[in-house]
Design a protein around this motif. Structure first.
Motif, mmCIF file in Angstrom:
data_model
loop_
_atom_site.group_PDB
_atom_site.id
_atom_site.type_symbol
_atom_site.label_atom_id
_atom_site.label_comp_id
_atom_site.label_asym_id
_atom_site.label_seq_id
_atom_site.Cartn_x
_atom_site.Cartn_y
_atom_site.Cartn_z
ATOM 1 N N LEU A 328 -17.629 -17.940 19.316
ATOM 2 C CA LEU A 328 -17.801 -16.511 19.559
ATOM 3 C C LEU A 328 -17.995 -15.808 18.228
ATOM 4 O O LEU A 328 -17.463 -16.251 17.198
ATOM 5 N N GLU A 329 -18.706 -14.703 18.246
ATOM 6 C CA GLU A 329 -18.833 -13.875 17.056
ATOM 7 C C GLU A 329 -17.555 -13.053 16.859
ATOM 8 O O GLU A 329 -16.854 -12.742 17.836
ATOM 9 N N PRO A 330 -17.239 -12.694 15.611
ATOM 10 C CA PRO A 330 -16.044 -11.881 15.367
ATOM 11 C C PRO A 330 -16.025 -10.596 16.186
ATOM 12 O O PRO A 330 -14.972 -10.195 16.698
ATOM 13 N N ALA A 331 -17.169 -9.949 16.317
ATOM 14 C CA ALA A 331 -17.216 -8.710 17.097
ATOM 15 C C ALA A 331 -16.830 -8.943 18.552
ATOM 16 O O ALA A 331 -16.212 -8.090 19.195
ATOM 17 N N THR A 332 -17.207 -10.104 19.075
ATOM 18 C CA THR A 332 -16.870 -10.418 20.464
ATOM 19 C C THR A 332 -15.375 -10.625 20.626
ATOM 20 O O THR A 332 -14.764 -10.129 21.585
ATOM 21 N N VAL A 333 -14.778 -11.363 19.705
ATOM 22 C CA VAL A 333 -13.332 -11.561 19.761
ATOM 23 C C VAL A 333 -12.619 -10.213 19.633
ATOM 24 O O VAL A 333 -11.665 -9.925 20.371
ATOM 25 N N GLU A 334 -13.078 -9.384 18.715
ATOM 26 C CA GLU A 334 -12.484 -8.057 18.557
ATOM 27 C C GLU A 334 -12.524 -7.287 19.866
ATOM 28 O O GLU A 334 -11.556 -6.643 20.267
ATOM 29 N N LEU A 335 -13.644 -7.359 20.546
ATOM 30 C CA LEU A 335 -13.804 -6.643 21.807
ATOM 31 C C LEU A 335 -12.895 -7.213 22.885
ATOM 32 O O LEU A 335 -12.274 -6.468 23.658
ATOM 33 N N MET A 336 -12.781 -8.542 22.934
ATOM 34 C CA MET A 336 -11.935 -9.168 23.944
ATOM 35 C C MET A 336 -10.470 -8.803 23.764
ATOM 36 O O MET A 336 -9.698 -8.798 24.736
ATOM 37 N N LEU A 337 -10.069 -8.512 22.521
ATOM 38 C CA LEU A 337 -8.675 -8.174 22.239
ATOM 39 C C LEU A 337 -8.465 -6.671 22.141
ATOM 40 O O LEU A 337 -7.435 -6.207 21.628
ATOM 41 N N THR A 338 -9.407 -5.890 22.638
ATOM 42 C CA THR A 338 -9.288 -4.433 22.690
ATOM 43 C C THR A 338 -8.737 -4.018 24.044
ATOM 44 O O THR A 338 -9.153 -4.542 25.078
ATOM 45 N N ASP A 339 -7.815 -3.088 24.049
ATOM 46 C CA ASP A 339 -7.211 -2.619 25.298
ATOM 47 C C ASP A 339 -8.189 -1.709 26.041
ATOM 48 O O ASP A 339 -8.549 -0.641 25.560
ATOM 49 N N PHE A 340 -8.592 -2.131 27.225
ATOM 50 C CA PHE A 340 -9.495 -1.356 28.069
ATOM 51 C C PHE A 340 -8.750 -0.603 29.171
ATOM 52 O O PHE A 340 -9.384 0.099 29.961
ATOM 53 N N THR A 341 -7.448 -0.774 29.271
ATOM 54 C CA THR A 341 -6.731 -0.253 30.439
ATOM 55 C C THR A 341 -5.657 0.753 30.040
ATOM 56 O O THR A 341 -4.579 0.785 30.626
ATOM 57 N N GLY A 342 -5.970 1.588 29.063
ATOM 58 C CA GLY A 342 -5.002 2.579 28.613
ATOM 59 C C GLY A 342 -4.594 3.568 29.676
ATOM 60 O O GLY A 342 -3.534 4.201 29.563
ATOM 61 N N ASP A 343 -5.398 3.715 30.720
ATOM 62 C CA ASP A 343 -5.046 4.626 31.813
ATOM 63 C C ASP A 343 -3.962 4.055 32.725
ATOM 64 O O ASP A 343 -3.479 4.770 33.618
ATOM 65 N N PHE A 344 -3.600 2.811 32.513
ATOM 66 C CA PHE A 344 -2.618 2.148 33.373
ATOM 67 C C PHE A 344 -1.495 1.588 32.519
ATOM 68 O O PHE A 344 -1.463 0.381 32.217
ATOM 69 N N PRO A 345 -0.571 2.441 32.076
ATOM 70 C CA PRO A 345 0.493 2.015 31.144
ATOM 71 C C PRO A 345 1.262 0.808 31.663
ATOM 72 O O PRO A 345 1.573 0.697 32.855
ATOM 73 N N GLY A 346 1.555 -0.104 30.734
ATOM 74 C CA GLY A 346 2.289 -1.314 31.084
ATOM 75 C C GLY A 346 1.393 -2.463 31.490
ATOM 76 O O GLY A 346 1.874 -3.584 31.665
ATOM 77 N N ASN A 347 0.096 -2.183 31.658
ATOM 78 C CA ASN A 347 -0.844 -3.219 32.088
ATOM 79 C C ASN A 347 -1.990 -3.374 31.097
ATOM 80 O O ASN A 347 -3.152 -3.489 31.482
ATOM 81 N N SER A 348 -1.661 -3.371 29.812
ATOM 82 C CA SER A 348 -2.698 -3.466 28.787
ATOM 83 C C SER A 348 -3.497 -4.755 28.965
ATOM 84 O O SER A 348 -2.926 -5.840 29.100
ATOM 85 N N HIS A 349 -4.803 -4.610 28.940
ATOM 86 C CA HIS A 349 -5.657 -5.765 29.194
ATOM 87 C C HIS A 349 -6.947 -5.626 28.418
ATOM 88 O O HIS A 349 -7.581 -4.569 28.419
ATOM 89 N N GLY A 350 -7.317 -6.710 27.738
ATOM 90 C CA GLY A 350 -8.618 -6.792 27.111
ATOM 91 C C GLY A 350 -9.604 -7.433 28.062
ATOM 92 O O GLY A 350 -9.419 -7.435 29.282
ATOM 93 N N LEU A 351 -10.667 -8.002 27.500
ATOM 94 C CA LEU A 351 -11.668 -8.666 28.323
ATOM 95 C C LEU A 351 -11.218 -10.109 28.560
ATOM 96 O O LEU A 351 -11.510 -11.009 27.799
ATOM 97 N N GLY A 352 -10.448 -10.284 29.619
ATOM 98 C CA GLY A 352 -9.882 -11.590 29.966
ATOM 99 C C GLY A 352 -8.476 -11.790 29.476
ATOM 100 O O GLY A 352 -7.691 -12.508 30.108
ATOM 101 N N PHE A 353 -8.112 -11.181 28.351
ATOM 102 C CA PHE A 353 -6.799 -11.387 27.748
ATOM 103 C C PHE A 353 -5.806 -10.310 28.180
ATOM 104 O O PHE A 353 -6.126 -9.117 28.202
ATOM 105 N N GLU A 354 -4.594 -10.746 28.491
ATOM 106 C CA GLU A 354 -3.486 -9.805 28.620
ATOM 107 C C GLU A 354 -3.041 -9.394 27.226
ATOM 108 O O GLU A 354 -3.068 -10.200 26.282
#
Length: 555
Positions: A328-354
């Motif tokens: 994977l490219e570094p940018a892709t890993v960075e994106l996968m480890l970015t929290d996309f679920t800030g609207d749902f506290p306690g359920n932080s989730h990246g792209l595939g990763f908890e």
């Protein structure tokens, strides 16, 4: 949180792999977090906690906790028959320890096999990863994103037209990866549909339980769908995509779906299943739906070892590369480890990763801590801030899924690694840290001069939500709160300044909440001044502080 496509393109400019380790953090330190990926050449190699700059006692304590969980408890059986624990920091494998049995029981009731018929755990025991498999599917999807075949903000129906029915036309790839699609958690595919084609169609046909994007709900159906999607766009089966794109480049020789019969002797048994009538499951995927889909599915089916899984973890900490091969490219890993679920506290989730899940990440938890668990008793935790990997693989469903949760062991392993990492005193040879709830650290009696005082100290705070340290001022009998220390995940010393009406004493009071605990609190470099000058310098005055339930610590 939605990440625009522009961010995905711009992150590549960060050059995450070009920064030397010395520029962004320190080995063996919990209080000097890294803000870049590890160098791409970082590889796992055997070592000791001391070689990695870690304290050995917490690592040993974590391994001992895992060992105890293989012994019978109050209910008469162990938490799990066996386990393999692997802990790594900065590429140094400081622990790789098997315990207990890969095969121990003969039936669902827990009838023990004679010892000469059991199979002991070994460092290279192969485990059914269960839902940790979702990470492999997610990586396969993101590789297609890199190739331009998939965009995460596009509707899934653009790639799978048959999915866009019954209210699912607007569901995006991102929503499947982040479990915000609205799909229900599970369907009894193995039981209610006759064959693979019908089971896949059932997933394509299912209607959302909630409007897409309005709630977080962990769902196997999300990843089953992604498995079908990636096969469609790539024109290859999921197992081939994972093998060619992930496991072969990374040298993960014992990782894949449907392990060959030649490896059966190394595979940990899972559950004795009466319905479906499979008997003691070993060498086939435990999850009934994945089994009914031929052993290859987006949500489950991958088998692996602790070492192989740690290699994947290190590759991600390296920004997507390992052993001279990039998956994977570094940018892709960075994106996968970015929290996309800030609207749902306690359920932080990246792209595939908890992300940020203290219930199994323990004291390694921070907003960027990533990982996943598996129903069979498996877990992977990646801590980019300390460049650490924690793997715990157990066969906790052997022989029954009803014997209890493996979460205490998961936390013990993560806690051990976190506590082995140092928090160095800010000044002098030691700092102060609480060890019991209600513990107090109190200054000696101070002269009261003038109308104002200033208390200055350094604080390192990594507490579970609900825990706190209250700073109080008073006369030894009556106290008033002047500051409250809370928070976690920052992992940096902070200078605290409290201006207050004069008091003859200050104290720090530790109160424990109902959570799992963090790395803790450290207080150091305490000074009190007033309008006439210095009143107390605790670094220079040995008797300046009295501790009850606190202790002096040097790391």
């Amino acid at each position: 949180m939605r990440v625009p496509a522009l961010l995905f393109a711009s992150v590549t400019a960060l050059s995450l792999l070009s920064v030397p380790a010395s520029a962004t953090g320190a080995g063996g330190r919990f209080d000097q977090p890294h803000d870049r990926f590890a160098p791409a050449w970082t590889a796992l190699r055997p070592g000791t906690p001391q070689r990695a700059g870690l304290a050995p006692a917490p690592v040993e304590g974590a391994l001992e906790a895992v060992r105890r969980y293989t012994e019978p408890g109050a209910d008469g059986h162990p938490l799990f028959a066996g386990a393999v624990t692997l802990l790594a920091h900065n590429g140094v494998v400081v622990a790789h320890q098997p315990e207990g049995w890969a095969v121990r029981y003969a039936d669902a009731a827990g009838t023990e096999l004679p010892e000469d018929q059991r199979v002991p755990m070994a460092p290279d025991t192969i485990f059914d990863l269960a839902s940790v498999s979702k990470l492999f599917t997610s990586i396969a999807v993101m590789r297609q994103v890199e190739l331009g075949r998939v965009a995460i903000d596009r509707p899934v129906a653009d790639y799978l037209p048959e999915f866009g029915v019954n209210g699912k036309a607007s569901i995006t790839v991102e929503q499947l990866l982040t479990h915000t699609s609205g799909l229900e958690p599970w369907l009894p595919l193995w039981q209610s549909w006759p064959d693979r084609a019908a089971r896949v169609k059932a997933v394509m046909d299912v209607a959302p339980k909630t409007p897409p994007g309005t709630a977080y709900a962990y769902s196997d159906l999300n990843l089953i769908t992604l498995g079908v999607l990636v096969e469609r766009v790539a024109g290859k089966p999921l197992d081939a995509l994972v093998r060619e794109g992930v496991t072969e480049p990374l040298g993960m020789v014992d990782t894949g779906y449907n392990p060959p019969a030649s490896k059966l002797g190394r595979i940990a048994a899972t559950e004795f299943q009466a319905s479906p009538p499979r008997g003691m499951v070993r060498g086939e995927v435990h999850d009934e739906n994945a089994w009914s889909l031929g052993g290859v599915a987006g949500h489950a089916g991958v088998f692996s070892t602790a070492r192989d899984l740690a290699v994947l973890g290190q590759a991600l900490l390296n920004g997507g590369a390992y052993g001279g091969r990039r998956v994977l490219e570094p940018a892709t890993v960075e994106l996968m480890l970015t929290d996309f679920t800030g609207d749902f506290p306690g359920n932080s989730h990246g792209l595939g990763f908890e992300l940020d899940q203290r219930w199994y990440m323990g004291a390694l938890t921070a907003p960027g801590t990533a990982g996943h668990t598996g129903y069979t008793g498996t877990s992977l935790v990646l801590d980019p801030l300390s460049r650490s990997v924690a793997v715990l693989l157990t066969n906790r469903v052997h022989p029954s899924r009803n014997w209890g949760s493996v979460n205490p062991a998961r936390r013990a392993v993560a806690d051990g690694l976190a506590k082995a990492l140092a928090v160095k005193p800010r000044r002098g040879p030691s700092a102060w840290s609480p060890v019991v709830a209600g513990g107090t650290l109190t200054t000696r009696e101070l002269p009261v001069r003038g109308t104002r005082q200033r208390l200055v100290f350094s604080a390192f705070v990594d507490l579970d939500p609900g825990d706190r340290v209250v700073v109080q001022a008073g006369d030894g009998t009556t106290w008033r709160d002047v500051e409250v220390l809370t928070g976690y995940g920052e992992r940096r010393w902070e200078r605290v300044v409290v201006d207050t009406a004069p008091a003859s004493r200050f104290r720090w009071v530790y109160s424990r909440g109902t959570g799992y605990g963090g790395r803790g609190v450290h207080v150091d470099a305490v000074r009190v001044t007033d309008q006439r000058g210095l009143v107390l310098d605790a670094e220079r005055e040995q008797a300046g502080l009295t501790a009850e339930g606190w202790q002096a610590v040097n790391r």
